[in-house]
Design a protein around this motif. Structure first.
Motif, PDB file in Angstrom:
ATOM      1  N   LEU A  86       0.786  -1.148  -0.034  1.00  0.00           N
ATOM      2  CA  LEU A  86       0.107   0.180   0.095  1.00  0.00           C
ATOM      3  C   LEU A  86       0.923   1.296   0.077  1.00  0.00           C
ATOM      4  O   LEU A  86       1.749   1.345   0.914  1.00  0.00           O
ATOM      5  N   ILE A  87       0.740   1.998  -1.202  1.00  0.00           N
ATOM      6  CA  ILE A  87       1.585   3.224  -1.184  1.00  0.00           C
ATOM      7  C   ILE A  87       0.547   4.541  -0.869  1.00  0.00           C
ATOM      8  O   ILE A  87       1.145   5.299  -0.015  1.00  0.00           O
ATOM      9  N   GLY A  88      -0.402   4.479  -1.331  1.00  0.00           N
ATOM     10  CA  GLY A  88      -1.431   5.789  -1.128  1.00  0.00           C
ATOM     11  C   GLY A  88      -2.675   5.326  -0.623  1.00  0.00           C
ATOM     12  O   GLY A  88      -3.373   4.643  -0.888  1.00  0.00           O
ATOM     13  N   LEU A  89      -3.144   6.371   0.384  1.00  0.00           N
ATOM     14  CA  LEU A  89      -4.415   6.182   1.049  1.00  0.00           C
ATOM     15  C   LEU A  89      -5.237   7.209   0.288  1.00  0.00           C
ATOM     16  O   LEU A  89      -4.918   8.180  -0.147  1.00  0.00           O
ATOM     17  N   PRO A  90      -6.767   7.043   0.764  1.00  0.00           N
ATOM     18  CA  PRO A  90      -7.551   8.003   0.062  1.00  0.00           C
ATOM     19  C   PRO A  90      -7.398   9.485   0.404  1.00  0.00           C
ATOM     20  O   PRO A  90      -7.001   9.755   1.698  1.00  0.00           O
ATOM     21  N   GLY A  91      -7.477  10.217  -0.361  1.00  0.00           N
ATOM     22  CA  GLY A  91      -6.961  11.619  -0.394  1.00  0.00           C
ATOM     23  C   GLY A  91      -5.288  11.892  -0.681  1.00  0.00           C
ATOM     24  O   GLY A  91      -5.139  13.427  -0.821  1.00  0.00           O
ATOM     25  N   ASP A  92      -4.658  10.831  -0.764  1.00  0.00           N
ATOM     26  CA  ASP A  92      -3.242  11.145  -1.172  1.00  0.00           C
ATOM     27  C   ASP A  92      -2.985  11.436  -2.681  1.00  0.00           C
ATOM     28  O   ASP A  92      -4.070  10.935  -3.447  1.00  0.00           O
ATOM     29  N   THR A  93      -2.027  12.116  -2.973  1.00  0.00           N
ATOM     30  CA  THR A  93      -1.600  12.296  -4.336  1.00  0.00           C
ATOM     31  C   THR A  93      -0.264  11.517  -4.564  1.00  0.00           C
ATOM     32  O   THR A  93       0.554  11.642  -3.897  1.00  0.00           O
ATOM     33  N   VAL A  94      -0.390  10.659  -5.564  1.00  0.00           N
ATOM     34  CA  VAL A  94       0.760   9.719  -6.104  1.00  0.00           C
ATOM     35  C   VAL A  94       1.221  10.102  -6.990  1.00  0.00           C
ATOM     36  O   VAL A  94       0.519  10.389  -8.255  1.00  0.00           O
ATOM     37  N   ARG A  95       2.704  10.419  -7.301  1.00  0.00           N
ATOM     38  CA  ARG A  95       3.456  10.717  -8.752  1.00  0.00           C
ATOM     39  C   ARG A  95       4.411   9.566  -8.828  1.00  0.00           C
ATOM     40  O   ARG A  95       5.415   9.469  -7.678  1.00  0.00           O
ATOM     41  N   VAL A  96       4.612   9.237 -10.103  1.00  0.00           N
ATOM     42  CA  VAL A  96       5.796   8.081 -10.088  1.00  0.00           C
ATOM     43  C   VAL A  96       6.492   8.713 -11.385  1.00  0.00           C
ATOM     44  O   VAL A  96       6.038   9.008 -12.490  1.00  0.00           O
ATOM     45  N   SER A  97       7.927   8.885 -11.200  1.00  0.00           N
ATOM     46  CA  SER A  97       8.873   9.464 -12.190  1.00  0.00           C
ATOM     47  C   SER A  97      10.092   8.967 -12.126  1.00  0.00           C
ATOM     48  O   SER A  97      10.513   9.026 -11.204  1.00  0.00           O
ATOM     49  N   GLY A  98      10.767   8.305 -13.312  1.00  0.00           N
ATOM     50  CA  GLY A  98      12.050   7.641 -13.149  1.00  0.00           C
ATOM     51  C   GLY A  98      12.294   6.836 -12.167  1.00  0.00           C
ATOM     52  O   GLY A  98      13.331   6.658 -11.548  1.00  0.00           O
ATOM     53  N   GLY A  99      11.223   5.885 -11.862  1.00  0.00           N
ATOM     54  CA  GLY A  99      11.194   4.668 -10.729  1.00  0.00           C
ATOM     55  C   GLY A  99      11.164   5.331  -9.469  1.00  0.00           C
ATOM     56  O   GLY A  99      11.242   4.726  -8.614  1.00  0.00           O
ATOM     57  N   GLU A 100      10.958   6.660  -9.237  1.00  0.00           N
ATOM     58  CA  GLU A 100      10.892   7.183  -7.836  1.00  0.00           C
ATOM     59  C   GLU A 100       9.297   7.625  -7.625  1.00  0.00           C
ATOM     60  O   GLU A 100       8.570   7.826  -8.494  1.00  0.00           O
ATOM     61  N   VAL A 101       8.860   7.448  -6.485  1.00  0.00           N
ATOM     62  CA  VAL A 101       7.559   7.731  -5.867  1.00  0.00           C
ATOM     63  C   VAL A 101       7.445   8.809  -4.852  1.00  0.00           C
ATOM     64  O   VAL A 101       8.341   9.007  -4.120  1.00  0.00           O
ATOM     65  N   ALA A 138      -4.845   0.249 -23.090  1.00  0.00           N
ATOM     66  CA  ALA A 138      -5.670   0.191 -24.280  1.00  0.00           C
ATOM     67  C   ALA A 138      -5.615   1.243 -25.158  1.00  0.00           C
ATOM     68  O   ALA A 138      -5.647   1.445 -26.403  1.00  0.00           O
ATOM     69  N   SER A 139      -5.773   2.553 -24.479  1.00  0.00           N
ATOM     70  CA  SER A 139      -5.366   3.906 -25.217  1.00  0.00           C
ATOM     71  C   SER A 139      -3.788   4.298 -25.430  1.00  0.00           C
ATOM     72  O   SER A 139      -3.804   5.293 -26.091  1.00  0.00           O
ATOM     73  N   GLY A 140      -2.976   3.686 -24.266  1.00  0.00           N
ATOM     74  CA  GLY A 140      -1.771   4.184 -24.492  1.00  0.00           C
ATOM     75  C   GLY A 140      -1.474   5.452 -23.663  1.00  0.00           C
ATOM     76  O   GLY A 140      -0.300   6.189 -23.524  1.00  0.00           O
ATOM     77  N   GLN A 141      -2.674   5.989 -23.200  1.00  0.00           N
ATOM     78  CA  GLN A 141      -2.483   7.205 -22.158  1.00  0.00           C
ATOM     79  C   GLN A 141      -1.908   7.026 -20.945  1.00  0.00           C
ATOM     80  O   GLN A 141      -1.978   5.864 -20.159  1.00  0.00           O
ATOM     81  N   VAL A 142      -0.919   7.976 -20.742  1.00  0.00           N
ATOM     82  CA  VAL A 142      -0.251   7.893 -19.499  1.00  0.00           C
ATOM     83  C   VAL A 142      -0.370   9.187 -18.528  1.00  0.00           C
ATOM     84  O   VAL A 142      -0.480  10.255 -19.082  1.00  0.00           O
ATOM     85  N   THR A 143      -0.928   8.936 -17.248  1.00  0.00           N
ATOM     86  CA  THR A 143      -0.996   9.723 -16.373  1.00  0.00           C
ATOM     87  C   THR A 143       0.280   9.774 -15.332  1.00  0.00           C
ATOM     88  O   THR A 143       0.317   8.867 -14.430  1.00  0.00           O
ATOM     89  N   PRO A 144       0.982  10.711 -14.976  1.00  0.00           N
ATOM     90  CA  PRO A 144       2.079  10.757 -14.184  1.00  0.00           C
ATOM     91  C   PRO A 144       1.627  10.943 -12.772  1.00  0.00           C
ATOM     92  O   PRO A 144       2.347  10.614 -11.847  1.00  0.00           O
ATOM     93  N   GLN A 145       0.727  11.465 -12.403  1.00  0.00           N
ATOM     94  CA  GLN A 145       0.068  11.935 -11.081  1.00  0.00           C
ATOM     95  C   GLN A 145      -1.303  11.585 -10.987  1.00  0.00           C
ATOM     96  O   GLN A 145      -2.008  11.895 -11.747  1.00  0.00           O
ATOM     97  N   ILE A 146      -1.923  10.987  -9.839  1.00  0.00           N
ATOM     98  CA  ILE A 146      -3.107  10.852  -9.547  1.00  0.00           C
ATOM     99  C   ILE A 146      -3.451  11.136  -8.076  1.00  0.00           C
ATOM    100  O   ILE A 146      -2.630  10.993  -7.089  1.00  0.00           O
ATOM    101  N   THR A 147      -4.628  11.486  -7.919  1.00  0.00           N
ATOM    102  CA  THR A 147      -5.122  11.902  -6.453  1.00  0.00           C
ATOM    103  C   THR A 147      -6.411  10.972  -5.976  1.00  0.00           C
ATOM    104  O   THR A 147      -7.274  10.608  -6.861  1.00  0.00           O
ATOM    105  N   LEU A 148      -6.301  10.241  -5.117  1.00  0.00           N
ATOM    106  CA  LEU A 148      -7.128   9.341  -4.467  1.00  0.00           C
ATOM    107  C   LEU A 148      -8.359   9.775  -4.012  1.00  0.00           C
ATOM    108  O   LEU A 148      -8.394  10.657  -3.254  1.00  0.00           O
TER     109      LEU A 148
END
Length: 233
Positions: A86-101, A138-148
């Motif tokens: 488990l990385i992120g809880l509800p309300g957290d913003t997670v970003r992944v870049s260059g293998g870093e979280v 399916a679409s190839g769309q990449v999202t670098p950051q999401i908010t739960l």
């Protein structure tokens, strides 16, 4: 009936199938899941912690497996349980870049897994999964950051090789209703060899290409969140 009540309300054991949680968990290890915790969380009492290891069903049909092999694959299917961190809880913003979280803007120290994969020579920093919090295949769309959103949890495998883990970066956040519980301890096998050499070139069933060596040590252990999660702001 007693057995059903015990395994559904008190605790149960699950087996690890695969290498997506190496080096923390190995293929064929068995984990203790305290089920009562999950029921309490679903009733709004307490919550899981960042860094916990969760067992859950993925929120997608694309990972379904067949009950039967060829040529009867179309006769029935099921969603297998997965085990991830488990990385992120509800309300957290997670970003992944260059293998870093990055969690809520803060860099998560990943020494609990990066040290091992860098020593093996296959720490992934260049693939799509190493540079996205969500990849829509399916679409190839990449999202670098999401908010739960409420009731959503972001999970990742400790295996950070290219293609080493199918997790929230592929199938999105996991809803609370699909979480079976927290892996609290490793209870089998009792002993294990210290060293595990991973074959970075293995693409099919990499768990079959791990070589174990060295001295043996006690394998029974509690599974606590790495200290890096406690240091997050």
């Amino acid at each position: 009936m007693f057995a059903v009540l015990l395994t559904q309300l008190v605790g149960t054991l699950v087996g690890v199938d695969g290498a997506s949680m190496m080096p923390t968990l190995r293929h064929h290890e068995r984990l203790l899941i305290p089920k009562y915790e999950t029921w309490l969380h679903k009733l709004g009492i307490g919550d899981f912690k960042r860094g916990d290891i969760l067992v859950f069903k993925p929120p997608t049909q694309s990972l379904n497996k067949s009950f039967f092999g060829p040529p009867f694959s179309g006769l029935g299917s099921y969603r297998p349980f997965l085990v991830k961190r488990l990385i992120g809880l509800p309300g957290d913003t997670v970003r992944v870049s260059g293998g870093e979280v990055y969690l809520n803007g803060a860099l998560l120290s990943q020494g609990f897994t990066s040290v091992y994969w860098q020593s093996q020579g296959c720490w992934d920093t260049g693939s799509l999964l190493a540079n996205a919090a969500r990849v829509d295949e399916a679409s190839g769309q990449v999202t670098p950051q999401i908010t739960l959103k409420a009731g959503q949890y972001f999970v990742m495998g400790d295996n950070r090789t290219a293609g080493g883990s199918e997790d929230s970066r592929l199938f999105g956040p996991v809803p609370l209703r699909d979480i079976a519980g927290r892996a609290a301890a490793v209870v089998w096998p009792v002993m294990r060899q210290i060293d595990a050499k991973y074959n970075c070139a293995a693409s099919h069933r990499p768990q079959d290409h791990v070589t174990y060596s060295g001295k043996t040590k006690l394998n029974l252990r509690l599974l606590r969140p790495p200290a890096a999660f406690e240091r997050l702001p």
